[in-house]
Scaffold this motif. Structure first.
Motif, PDB file in Angstrom:
ATOM      1  N   LYS A  40       1.119  -1.058  -0.286  1.00  0.00           N
ATOM      2  CA  LYS A  40      -0.158   0.087  -0.267  1.00  0.00           C
ATOM      3  C   LYS A  40       1.096   1.359   0.512  1.00  0.00           C
ATOM      4  O   LYS A  40       0.690   2.036   1.143  1.00  0.00           O
ATOM      5  CB  LYS A  40      -1.254   0.142   1.430  1.00  0.00           C
ATOM      6  CG  LYS A  40      -1.872  -1.652   1.493  1.00  0.00           C
ATOM      7  CD  LYS A  40      -2.434  -1.429   2.974  1.00  0.00           C
ATOM      8  CE  LYS A  40      -2.643  -2.999   2.688  1.00  0.00           C
ATOM      9  NZ  LYS A  40      -2.494  -3.923   2.735  1.00  0.00           N
ATOM     10  N   LEU A  41       1.641   1.394  -1.346  1.00  0.00           N
ATOM     11  CA  LEU A  41       2.482   2.480  -0.819  1.00  0.00           C
ATOM     12  C   LEU A  41       1.633   4.065  -1.145  1.00  0.00           C
ATOM     13  O   LEU A  41       2.571   4.981  -0.656  1.00  0.00           O
ATOM     14  CB  LEU A  41       3.432   2.753  -2.537  1.00  0.00           C
ATOM     15  CG  LEU A  41       4.404   1.321  -2.914  1.00  0.00           C
ATOM     16  CD1 LEU A  41       5.146   1.039  -4.125  1.00  0.00           C
ATOM     17  CD2 LEU A  41       5.018   0.829  -1.392  1.00  0.00           C
ATOM     18  N   GLY A  42       0.484   3.471  -1.771  1.00  0.00           N
ATOM     19  CA  GLY A  42      -0.035   5.311  -0.975  1.00  0.00           C
ATOM     20  C   GLY A  42       0.060   5.891   0.217  1.00  0.00           C
ATOM     21  O   GLY A  42      -0.062   6.971   0.070  1.00  0.00           O
ATOM     22  N   LYS A  46       1.928   9.520   2.190  1.00  0.00           N
ATOM     23  CA  LYS A  46       1.250  10.811   2.478  1.00  0.00           C
ATOM     24  C   LYS A  46       2.087  10.064   4.093  1.00  0.00           C
ATOM     25  O   LYS A  46       2.823  10.591   4.334  1.00  0.00           O
ATOM     26  CB  LYS A  46      -0.117   9.897   2.981  1.00  0.00           C
ATOM     27  CG  LYS A  46      -1.354   9.758   1.809  1.00  0.00           C
ATOM     28  CD  LYS A  46      -2.544   9.542   2.452  1.00  0.00           C
ATOM     29  CE  LYS A  46      -2.727   9.459   0.446  1.00  0.00           C
ATOM     30  NZ  LYS A  46      -4.522   8.949   0.738  1.00  0.00           N
ATOM     31  N   LEU A  47       2.545   9.733   4.586  1.00  0.00           N
ATOM     32  CA  LEU A  47       3.324   9.129   5.993  1.00  0.00           C
ATOM     33  C   LEU A  47       4.603   9.831   6.187  1.00  0.00           C
ATOM     34  O   LEU A  47       5.130  10.550   6.965  1.00  0.00           O
ATOM     35  CB  LEU A  47       3.562   7.851   6.699  1.00  0.00           C
ATOM     36  CG  LEU A  47       2.092   7.065   7.228  1.00  0.00           C
ATOM     37  CD1 LEU A  47       3.096   5.621   7.708  1.00  0.00           C
ATOM     38  CD2 LEU A  47       1.373   8.133   8.248  1.00  0.00           C
ATOM     39  N   THR A  48       5.548   9.021   4.765  1.00  0.00           N
ATOM     40  CA  THR A  48       6.677  10.243   4.566  1.00  0.00           C
ATOM     41  C   THR A  48       6.687  11.462   4.443  1.00  0.00           C
ATOM     42  O   THR A  48       7.800  11.894   4.766  1.00  0.00           O
ATOM     43  CB  THR A  48       7.340   9.243   3.094  1.00  0.00           C
ATOM     44  OG1 THR A  48       7.336   7.763   3.313  1.00  0.00           O
ATOM     45  CG2 THR A  48       8.643   9.644   3.292  1.00  0.00           C
ATOM     46  N   LEU A  49       5.809  12.546   3.394  1.00  0.00           N
ATOM     47  CA  LEU A  49       5.469  13.335   3.241  1.00  0.00           C
ATOM     48  C   LEU A  49       5.067  14.698   4.377  1.00  0.00           C
ATOM     49  O   LEU A  49       5.831  14.925   5.053  1.00  0.00           O
ATOM     50  CB  LEU A  49       4.732  13.718   1.988  1.00  0.00           C
ATOM     51  CG  LEU A  49       4.661  13.488   0.951  1.00  0.00           C
ATOM     52  CD1 LEU A  49       3.636  13.747  -0.101  1.00  0.00           C
ATOM     53  CD2 LEU A  49       6.006  13.805   0.372  1.00  0.00           C
ATOM     54  N   PHE A  50       4.071  13.103   5.649  1.00  0.00           N
ATOM     55  CA  PHE A  50       4.082  14.093   6.467  1.00  0.00           C
ATOM     56  C   PHE A  50       5.080  14.433   7.422  1.00  0.00           C
ATOM     57  O   PHE A  50       5.311  14.970   8.621  1.00  0.00           O
ATOM     58  CB  PHE A  50       2.413  13.054   7.443  1.00  0.00           C
ATOM     59  CG  PHE A  50       2.417  13.797   8.863  1.00  0.00           C
ATOM     60  CD1 PHE A  50       1.627  15.133   9.081  1.00  0.00           C
ATOM     61  CD2 PHE A  50       2.998  13.321   9.935  1.00  0.00           C
ATOM     62  CE1 PHE A  50       1.160  15.613  10.210  1.00  0.00           C
ATOM     63  CE2 PHE A  50       2.209  14.090  11.390  1.00  0.00           C
ATOM     64  CZ  PHE A  50       1.724  14.540  11.376  1.00  0.00           C
ATOM     65  N   SER A 293      11.641  -0.061   8.344  1.00  0.00           N
ATOM     66  CA  SER A 293       9.593  -0.106   8.672  1.00  0.00           C
ATOM     67  C   SER A 293       8.682   0.320   7.997  1.00  0.00           C
ATOM     68  O   SER A 293       7.490  -0.050   8.114  1.00  0.00           O
ATOM     69  CB  SER A 293       9.780   0.497   9.903  1.00  0.00           C
ATOM     70  OG  SER A 293      10.315  -0.215  11.116  1.00  0.00           O
ATOM     71  N   LEU A 294       8.954   1.813   7.387  1.00  0.00           N
ATOM     72  CA  LEU A 294       8.204   1.818   6.446  1.00  0.00           C
ATOM     73  C   LEU A 294       7.491   1.129   5.028  1.00  0.00           C
ATOM     74  O   LEU A 294       6.152   0.314   4.720  1.00  0.00           O
ATOM     75  CB  LEU A 294       8.149   3.479   6.628  1.00  0.00           C
ATOM     76  CG  LEU A 294       7.730   4.131   6.540  1.00  0.00           C
ATOM     77  CD1 LEU A 294       8.688   5.990   6.122  1.00  0.00           C
ATOM     78  CD2 LEU A 294       6.631   4.975   6.932  1.00  0.00           C
ATOM     79  N   ALA A 295       8.362   0.430   4.789  1.00  0.00           N
ATOM     80  CA  ALA A 295       8.586  -1.091   3.857  1.00  0.00           C
ATOM     81  C   ALA A 295       7.428  -1.429   4.341  1.00  0.00           C
ATOM     82  O   ALA A 295       6.698  -2.458   3.440  1.00  0.00           O
ATOM     83  CB  ALA A 295       9.477  -1.211   3.142  1.00  0.00           C
TER      84      ALA A 295
END
Length: 423
Positions: A40-42, A46-50, A293-295
């Motif tokens: 779920k890369l979308g 969003k989390l990365t930008l935030f 962890s994001l991956a």
């Protein structure tokens, strides 16, 4: 081992010795497990930008950070970004192998629905742990020299994390009793405790100095004991604050982001080179932790197509504990862990055997409505359901992660108001 369907012989297809022609035997398709759902890369974008906007604002604009130190931070960030893509590609590959070895689980919070019958690959935290360790080793080439004073402690930190990944995977395979699990981080922390050469002193809070009579207190071996206990708490607290799709990885992402921002703030505001290096050391460990962890989060977010297992929770808890210990901000780290502290206090009667403790202290799932109902088990998950009412698993996880973010923000506010008065 999984049972395999063996092809039966068809007597009508067999030829006699004097037959001149042969018929091909029908080929059965190979029995393979279906591939896991795509990431779920979308959500990850969003989390990365935030989280990245305030982080890079502090690095490039708000603080004047030395060129060499900033260069090392960015090299570490680039390696971490590469680790993200490697982890995303490796998780589907690893999932096929763990399914072959029957390392899978069923989602209890979806029992009674079609999703509750799907085999979800377990222990995929092993991928995150391996990629993290490879990144940590490669980073030495760009940042440390052979005579670096930090190299011994850096390798000891990696050894402790590697030991914890191994013990976590052993736990996933052997299903170790929880009383033994409490001791595992103690063994994993030994390389760090033996190699630790930093100070063993604590600064007495200013309001307590008249009563203690000292500004700085040397704890000696008691400080190392405290370090070991901190590692035990951080590791197990992540492990028991779990049970929802995305909760284990989500809380790690939030805390790791707070640690990164804290490290940059301390590096930018300090003039002490040794103090800066301690926080940079912590940053070098947490950036790859956050990226990998994001991956994993892209597969573990609701509905989860991969379970992290104890391998990940032990690995994540130990990495953040090591970052806090060697960055010398263990007090701040514990405030970041306020939800985990509350969950531990709620769990203590059951963990101590005072109240009966079932194997899975999960909420009750209603397959008809898709809602979770809180039980009397002492967990923060059930407490939220009892306090706010029935809700879906996804909504509950979002509530808990928002609470985690609020706790981290509260820590920054607390440090701001207590600066100069408390220490």
């Amino acid at each position: 081992m999984a049972a395999r369907k063996r092809a039966s012989k068809d007597s009508s297809a067999q030829t006699k010795p004097n037959d001149t022609t042969t018929r091909p035997k029908p080929q059965e398709p190979p029995l393979t497990d279906p591939p896991i759902a795509p990431p779920k890369l979308g959500v990850i974008l969003k989390l990365t930008l935030f989280f990245s906007v305030p982080y890079f604002y502090l690095i490039f604009y708000h603080y004047k950070i030395e060129h060499e130190l900033r260069k090392s931070i960015l090299i570490n960030a680039a390696l971490s970004l590469a680790g993200f893509f490697v982890t995303v590609k490796m998780i589907p590959v690893a999932s096929r192998y763990v399914l072959k070895r029957n390392l899978f689980g069923y989602d209890i919070n979806k029992k009674g629905t079609p999703q509750g019958t799907v085999k979800v690959p377990e222990s995929l935290g092993i991928v995150v742990g391996i990629v993290f360790l490879v990144l940590g080793i490669l980073f030495q080439y760009f940042n440390f020299t052979a005579d670096s004073n930090w190299l011994v402690e850096y390798n000891a930190a990696l050894a402790s994390i590697c030991f914890m990944v191994l013990l976590g995977f052993v736990d996933d395979v052997l299903d170790i009793p929880w009383r033994v699990k409490l001791l595992l981080p103690s063994f994993a922390a030994l390389p760090l405790l033996m190699a630790y050469a930093g100070h063993t002193t604590i600064i007495i809070p200013k309001p307590l100095i008249p009563y203690v009579g000292l500004e700085v207190l040397d704890l000696g071996w008691m400080y190392k004991l405290y370090m070991g206990l901190l590692a035990v708490f951080c590791t197990n607290s992540i492990n028991i604050h779990a049970g929802l799709n995305g909760l284990e990885v989500g809380q790690t992402v939030v805390i790791a982001s707070a640690i990164l921002i804290h490290n940059i703030m301390q590096i930018g505001a300090s003039a002490d080179s040794e103090y800066k290096m301690a926080h940079a050391f912590s940053l070098y460990l947490v950036q790859p932790l956050l990226a990998t962890s994001l991956a994993l989060f892209s597969y573990n977010w609701y509905p989860s197509s991969a379970f992290v297992g104890d391998t990940y929770t032990y690995f994540a808890g130990m990495t953040m504990a090591v970052a806090g210990i060697l960055g010398h901000f263990s007090e701040t780290l514990l405030i970041f862990f306020v939800p985990q502290v509350l969950n531990f206090l709620l769990s203590l009667p059951q963990l101590a055997g005072i109240v009966p403790c079932p194997r899975h202290r999960l909420p009750k799932f209603d397959p008809g409505t898709g809602l979770l109902t809180g039980t009397n088990d002492g967990t923060l998950v059930n407490f939220f359901l009892r306090r706010f009412g029935r809700m879906t698993e996804k909504s509950l996880c979002i509530y808990l992660l928002v609470f985690q973010a609020i706790a981290c923000c509260f820590c920054f506010v607390l440090r701001f108001f207590l600066a100069g008065w408390y220490k």
